[in-house]
Design a protein around this motif. Structure first.
Motif, PDB file in Angstrom:
ATOM      1  N   ALA A 163      -1.573   2.357  19.107  1.00 17.18           N
ATOM      2  CA  ALA A 163      -2.198   3.580  18.313  1.00 17.18           C
ATOM      3  C   ALA A 163      -1.488   3.328  17.023  1.00 17.18           C
ATOM      4  CB  ALA A 163      -1.473   4.828  18.784  1.00 17.18           C
ATOM      5  N   GLU A 164      -0.187   2.823  16.981  1.00 22.03           N
ATOM      6  CA  GLU A 164       0.487   2.654  15.618  1.00 22.03           C
ATOM      7  C   GLU A 164      -0.138   1.523  14.914  1.00 22.03           C
ATOM      8  OE1 GLU A 164       2.642   2.872  12.323  1.00 22.03           O
ATOM      9  OE2 GLU A 164       2.704   4.421  13.950  1.00 22.03           O
ATOM     10  N   THR A 165      -0.681   0.365  15.420  1.00 18.61           N
ATOM     11  CA  THR A 165      -1.345  -0.627  14.974  1.00 18.61           C
ATOM     12  C   THR A 165      -2.546  -0.182  14.333  1.00 18.61           C
ATOM     13  OG1 THR A 165      -0.106  -2.085  16.673  1.00 18.61           O
ATOM     14  CG2 THR A 165      -2.198  -3.010  15.433  1.00 18.61           C
ATOM     15  N   MET A 166      -3.302   0.479  15.114  1.00 15.76           N
ATOM     16  CA  MET A 166      -4.736   1.307  14.683  1.00 15.76           C
ATOM     17  C   MET A 166      -4.494   2.008  13.263  1.00 15.76           C
ATOM     18  SD  MET A 166      -7.169   0.086  16.504  1.00 15.76           S
ATOM     19  CE  MET A 166      -8.295   1.145  15.543  1.00 15.76           C
ATOM     20  N   ARG A 167      -3.353   2.525  13.251  1.00 12.01           N
ATOM     21  CA  ARG A 167      -2.737   3.374  11.964  1.00 12.01           C
ATOM     22  C   ARG A 167      -2.470   2.504  10.888  1.00 12.01           C
ATOM     23  NH1 ARG A 167      -0.584   7.183  15.599  1.00 12.01           N
ATOM     24  NH2 ARG A 167       1.440   6.067  15.677  1.00 12.01           N
ATOM     25  N   GLU A 168      -2.010   1.372  11.032  1.00 12.21           N
ATOM     26  CA  GLU A 168      -1.741   0.316   9.977  1.00 12.21           C
ATOM     27  C   GLU A 168      -3.099  -0.234   9.523  1.00 12.21           C
ATOM     28  OE1 GLU A 168       0.666  -2.356  11.961  1.00 12.21           O
ATOM     29  OE2 GLU A 168       2.563  -0.948  12.141  1.00 12.21           O
ATOM     30  N   ALA A 169      -3.947  -0.303  10.491  1.00 16.48           N
ATOM     31  CA  ALA A 169      -5.447  -1.079  10.256  1.00 16.48           C
ATOM     32  C   ALA A 169      -6.140  -0.019   9.292  1.00 16.48           C
ATOM     33  CB  ALA A 169      -6.200  -1.639  11.251  1.00 16.48           C
ATOM     34  N   ASP A 170      -6.024   1.210   9.659  1.00 14.84           N
ATOM     35  CA  ASP A 170      -6.487   2.163   9.028  1.00 14.84           C
ATOM     36  C   ASP A 170      -6.147   2.528   7.487  1.00 14.84           C
ATOM     37  OD1 ASP A 170      -8.621   4.298   9.079  1.00 14.84           O
ATOM     38  OD2 ASP A 170      -7.045   5.955   9.045  1.00 14.84           O
ATOM     39  N   LEU A 171      -4.809   2.166   7.539  1.00 14.11           N
ATOM     40  CA  LEU A 171      -4.042   2.467   5.960  1.00 14.11           C
ATOM     41  C   LEU A 171      -4.423   1.076   5.266  1.00 14.11           C
ATOM     42  CD1 LEU A 171      -0.574   3.503   6.725  1.00 14.11           C
ATOM     43  CD2 LEU A 171      -2.263   4.822   5.588  1.00 14.11           C
ATOM     44  N   ALA A 172      -4.506   0.013   5.714  1.00 14.56           N
ATOM     45  CA  ALA A 172      -5.045  -1.143   5.065  1.00 14.56           C
ATOM     46  C   ALA A 172      -6.586  -1.185   4.671  1.00 14.56           C
ATOM     47  CB  ALA A 172      -4.974  -2.302   6.100  1.00 14.56           C
ATOM     48  N   MET A 173      -7.112  -0.252   5.528  1.00 10.07           N
ATOM     49  CA  MET A 173      -8.722  -0.089   5.115  1.00 10.07           C
ATOM     50  C   MET A 173      -8.838   0.832   3.631  1.00 10.07           C
ATOM     51  SD  MET A 173     -11.256   2.185   5.335  1.00 10.07           S
ATOM     52  CE  MET A 173     -10.865   3.266   6.547  1.00 10.07           C
ATOM     53  N   PHE A 174      -8.139   1.720   3.650  1.00  6.61           N
ATOM     54  CA  PHE A 174      -8.141   2.597   2.486  1.00  6.61           C
ATOM     55  C   PHE A 174      -7.551   1.933   1.391  1.00  6.61           C
ATOM     56  CE2 PHE A 174      -8.031   5.958   5.564  1.00  6.61           C
ATOM     57  CZ  PHE A 174      -9.228   6.751   4.979  1.00  6.61           C
ATOM     58  N   GLU A 175      -6.493   0.928   1.480  1.00 10.01           N
ATOM     59  CA  GLU A 175      -6.251   0.102   0.208  1.00 10.01           C
ATOM     60  C   GLU A 175      -7.176  -0.834  -0.280  1.00 10.01           C
ATOM     61  OE1 GLU A 175      -3.367   0.145  -1.157  1.00 10.01           O
ATOM     62  OE2 GLU A 175      -2.887   1.933   0.098  1.00 10.01           O
ATOM     63  N   ALA A 176      -8.062  -1.435   0.831  1.00  9.67           N
ATOM     64  CA  ALA A 176      -9.187  -2.127   0.401  1.00  9.67           C
ATOM     65  C   ALA A 176     -10.451  -1.277  -0.385  1.00  9.67           C
ATOM     66  CB  ALA A 176      -9.874  -2.708   1.692  1.00  9.67           C
ATOM     67  N   LYS A 177     -10.294  -0.096  -0.031  1.00 10.00           N
ATOM     68  CA  LYS A 177     -11.365   1.006  -0.769  1.00 10.00           C
ATOM     69  C   LYS A 177     -10.801   1.155  -2.139  1.00 10.00           C
ATOM     70  CE  LYS A 177     -13.928   3.508   2.829  1.00 10.00           C
ATOM     71  NZ  LYS A 177     -15.174   3.275   2.133  1.00 10.00           N
ATOM     72  N   LYS A 178      -9.578   1.221  -2.186  1.00  6.09           N
ATOM     73  CA  LYS A 178      -8.833   1.653  -3.747  1.00  6.09           C
ATOM     74  C   LYS A 178      -8.932   0.119  -4.441  1.00  6.09           C
ATOM     75  CE  LYS A 178      -5.340   4.895  -2.075  1.00  6.09           C
ATOM     76  NZ  LYS A 178      -3.817   5.096  -1.965  1.00  6.09           N
ATOM     77  N   ALA A 179      -8.879  -0.814  -3.884  1.00 13.06           N
ATOM     78  CA  ALA A 179      -8.994  -2.026  -4.661  1.00 13.06           C
ATOM     79  C   ALA A 179     -10.396  -2.598  -4.995  1.00 13.06           C
ATOM     80  CB  ALA A 179      -8.414  -3.090  -4.045  1.00 13.06           C
ATOM     81  N   GLY A 180     -11.318  -1.461  -4.717  1.00 16.33           N
ATOM     82  CA  GLY A 180     -12.748  -1.782  -5.270  1.00 16.33           C
ATOM     83  C   GLY A 180     -13.752  -1.800  -4.338  1.00 16.33           C
ATOM     84  N   ARG A 181     -13.470  -1.751  -2.887  1.00 15.26           N
ATOM     85  CA  ARG A 181     -14.481  -1.674  -1.931  1.00 15.26           C
ATOM     86  C   ARG A 181     -14.853  -3.044  -1.565  1.00 15.26           C
ATOM     87  NH1 ARG A 181     -15.399   2.999  -4.583  1.00 15.26           N
ATOM     88  NH2 ARG A 181     -15.016   4.917  -3.384  1.00 15.26           N
ATOM     89  N   ASN A 182     -15.882  -3.304  -0.443  1.00 16.85           N
ATOM     90  CA  ASN A 182     -16.495  -4.400  -0.022  1.00 16.85           C
ATOM     91  C   ASN A 182     -15.292  -5.604   0.048  1.00 16.85           C
ATOM     92  OD1 ASN A 182     -18.318  -6.168   0.648  1.00 16.85           O
ATOM     93  ND2 ASN A 182     -19.151  -6.740  -1.207  1.00 16.85           N
ATOM     94  N   ARG A 183     -14.169  -5.367   0.850  1.00 19.21           N
ATOM     95  CA  ARG A 183     -13.164  -6.269   0.876  1.00 19.21           C
ATOM     96  C   ARG A 183     -12.271  -6.046   1.942  1.00 19.21           C
ATOM     97  NH1 ARG A 183     -10.916  -6.514  -4.464  1.00 19.21           N
ATOM     98  NH2 ARG A 183     -12.918  -6.013  -5.185  1.00 19.21           N
ATOM     99  N   VAL A 184     -11.342  -6.742   2.080  1.00 17.28           N
ATOM    100  CA  VAL A 184     -10.718  -6.696   3.455  1.00 17.28           C
ATOM    101  C   VAL A 184      -9.123  -6.593   2.946  1.00 17.28           C
ATOM    102  CG1 VAL A 184      -9.863  -7.941   5.458  1.00 17.28           C
ATOM    103  CG2 VAL A 184     -11.845  -8.429   4.751  1.00 17.28           C
ATOM    104  N   GLY A 185      -8.273  -5.260   3.613  1.00 16.07           N
ATOM    105  CA  GLY A 185      -6.884  -5.402   3.342  1.00 16.07           C
ATOM    106  C   GLY A 185      -6.311  -5.533   4.837  1.00 16.07           C
ATOM    107  N   VAL A 186      -5.205  -6.269   4.475  1.00 17.47           N
ATOM    108  CA  VAL A 186      -4.386  -6.688   5.644  1.00 17.47           C
ATOM    109  C   VAL A 186      -3.019  -6.171   5.639  1.00 17.47           C
ATOM    110  CG1 VAL A 186      -3.187  -8.748   6.481  1.00 17.47           C
ATOM    111  CG2 VAL A 186      -5.403  -9.004   5.334  1.00 17.47           C
ATOM    112  N   ALA A 187      -2.606  -5.628   6.915  1.00 10.71           N
ATOM    113  CA  ALA A 187      -1.553  -4.663   7.142  1.00 10.71           C
ATOM    114  C   ALA A 187      -0.194  -5.747   7.105  1.00 10.71           C
ATOM    115  CB  ALA A 187      -1.656  -3.938   8.636  1.00 10.71           C
ATOM    116  N   GLY A 188       0.914  -5.059   6.369  1.00 11.43           N
ATOM    117  CA  GLY A 188       2.170  -5.522   6.378  1.00 11.43           C
ATOM    118  C   GLY A 188       2.274  -7.184   6.554  1.00 11.43           C
TER     119      GLY A 188
END
Length: 442
Positions: A417-442
């Motif tokens: 469950a913690e790993t899924m929260r990390e992936a979710d946060l990485a997805m929001f970082e990808a959106k902040k960076a301009g969308r249509n991209r991949v965010g990688v957790a820690g």
């Protein structure tokens, strides 16, 4: 020297006349080469009263068999009766006897002998051997014989030397006579192969029967067997040692087998229904993808595999600007976008990966055999595939969409469950960076 009178061989009719005189206590019937009755004695209609109203010169053999079969098989249909008539005609042409059987009306035992004639005809003689059958048993067993006359179980009993003691032939006649061209000779019993092979016309083709014929040695069967006859009936044959010999008991278990098959079929239907209900309970009704419940089970399995040394990762996917699609084109178009994006990603993923729609415009993925770098590369492929989608929005406008993805690697002995929260946060970082991209957790 006076000439000796010339002797001539008696014609078939003369032979029949002699037999009529010599067998006054027997029933006798004579047939020509076309299987038509040419003569009979007075005992014949006494032995076969069902035929008496029909008797006439020229009556075909098959016309004497039909009333007999109707008596033996009162519940049989027209087709079964005709099959029995055809089998009886084959026996009439091939057998010579002696053959013993028991009548259905009163239990009289008859012994039949058949004599082919040079002109192609046939003479048949029946003797009443009821008293002989009864005398073969001990006085204390006669009541048993009377009971076997009416019992609806088959019984064959042989003594220690393999000689027949009892056989309630009425039962076997009722069940099998209409399909047999050669009656099994149970007067003696030797090895399993020799004895049971005689029943091939009844059970031939049934694997359990073929195995029975292949048993080594003789004596009683080591265990009960259940066989399916050509008639469609099922029989359980159980044998026990009896007075040094063998008692073989045949029981018609057709109803039980049919009920068992029906229960098995019903069980299969229930299991299939349960599987359908389970699938529905774990499937998103809009996209056909696994839902949150299914994904959580897949995530738990993946975590256990990682604890044992595997490398798996997870991804959270969100459709970019999905709310504006719904607001501009309506929820029907939004639903179509969700379905097509899900189909596109499922096609792009590898076998073994689990793609689910937990809800809304989000998707979740378990990426098999992937470390963090591999997971990020596969997520970028998903982004590129979705970007190429072109969906109809209105009559003159196509919808182009994209997704933002966050990935994280599952860790041994970690909290999924913690790993899924990390992936979710990485997805929001990808959106902040301009969308249509991949965010990688820690």
């Amino acid at each position: 020297m006076p000439r000796r009178p010339k002797t001539t061989r008696p014609e078939p009719a003369d032979a029949a006349a002699q037999l009529l005189l010599c067998h006054g206590a027997s029933a006798l019937c004579v047939y020509d080469a076309q299987e038509r009755i040419t003569r009979w004695n007075a005992r014949y209609p006494e032995f076969f009263p069902e035929v008496a109203p029909l008797l006439k010169v020229g009556l075909h053999f098959t016309d004497t068999v039909r009333p007999f079969l109707r008596l033996q098989h009162p519940a049989a249909g027209a087709q079964e009766i005709e099959e029995g008539v055809a089998a009886a005609l084959r026996r009439h042409r091939a057998l010579e006897g002696p053959v013993r059987y028991q009548r259905a009306d009163g239990g009289r035992w008859l012994e039949l002998r058949m004599f082919p004639q040079p002109d192609g005809g046939r003479i048949k003689i029946w003797n009443d051997v009821t008293a002989e059958q009864q005398a073969a048993a001990d006085a204390g067993d006669r009541g048993m014989l009377e009971l076997l006359t009416v019992a609806h179980v088959g019984l064959i009993v042989h003594d220690a030397q393999g000689r027949l003691l009892y056989s309630n032939a009425r039962y076997f006649s009722e069940m099998f006579l209409h399909v047999l061209t050669a009656l099994p000779d149970v007067r003696t019993r030797g090895t399993h192969a020799a004895f049971w092979r005689q029943f091939a016309e009844i059970f031939g083709g049934d694997p359990a029967y073929e195995a029975l014929c292949g048993l080594p040695g003789g004596g009683r069967l080591p265990r009960p067997v259940t066989l399916q006859a050509r008639t469609g009936h099922w029989f359980r044959i159980a044998e026990e040692d009896w007075r040094g010999g063998v008692a073989s008991v045949w029981t018609d278990v057709t109803d039980l087998m049919q009920r068992g098959q029906a229960l098995q079929a019903a069980y299969g239907e229930v299991m299939a229904l349960n599987a359908q209900l389970r699938d529905r309970a774990e499937t998103d009704s809009l996209t056909g993808l696994p839902n949150r419940r299914h994904f959580e089970s897949a995530l738990s399995r993946a975590q256990r595999a990682v604890d044992e040394g595997a490398r798996h990762a997870v991804a959270v996917v969100d459709i970019d600007r999905f709310k504006s699609i719904n607001d501009r084109f309506g929820h029907d178009v939004g639903d179509r976008v969700l379905t097509e994006v899900g189909r596109c990603m499922r096609t792009a993923l590898r076998p073994g990966d689990v793609l689910a729609r937990p809800g809304g415009d989000e998707f979740a993925i378990v990426l098999q055999d992937a470390g963090l770098d591999e997971a990020a590369a596969r997520a970028r492929t998903l982004c590129a595939e979705v970007e190429r989608l072109s969906l109809p929005g209105t009559a003159d406008q196509q919808i182009r969409t994209s997704v933002s993805v966050g990935v994280a690697a599952l860790r041994a002995l970690g909290d999924p469950a913690e790993t899924m929260r990390e992936a979710d946060l990485a997805m929001f970082e990808a959106k902040k960076a301009g969308r249509n991209r991949v965010g990688v957790a820690g």
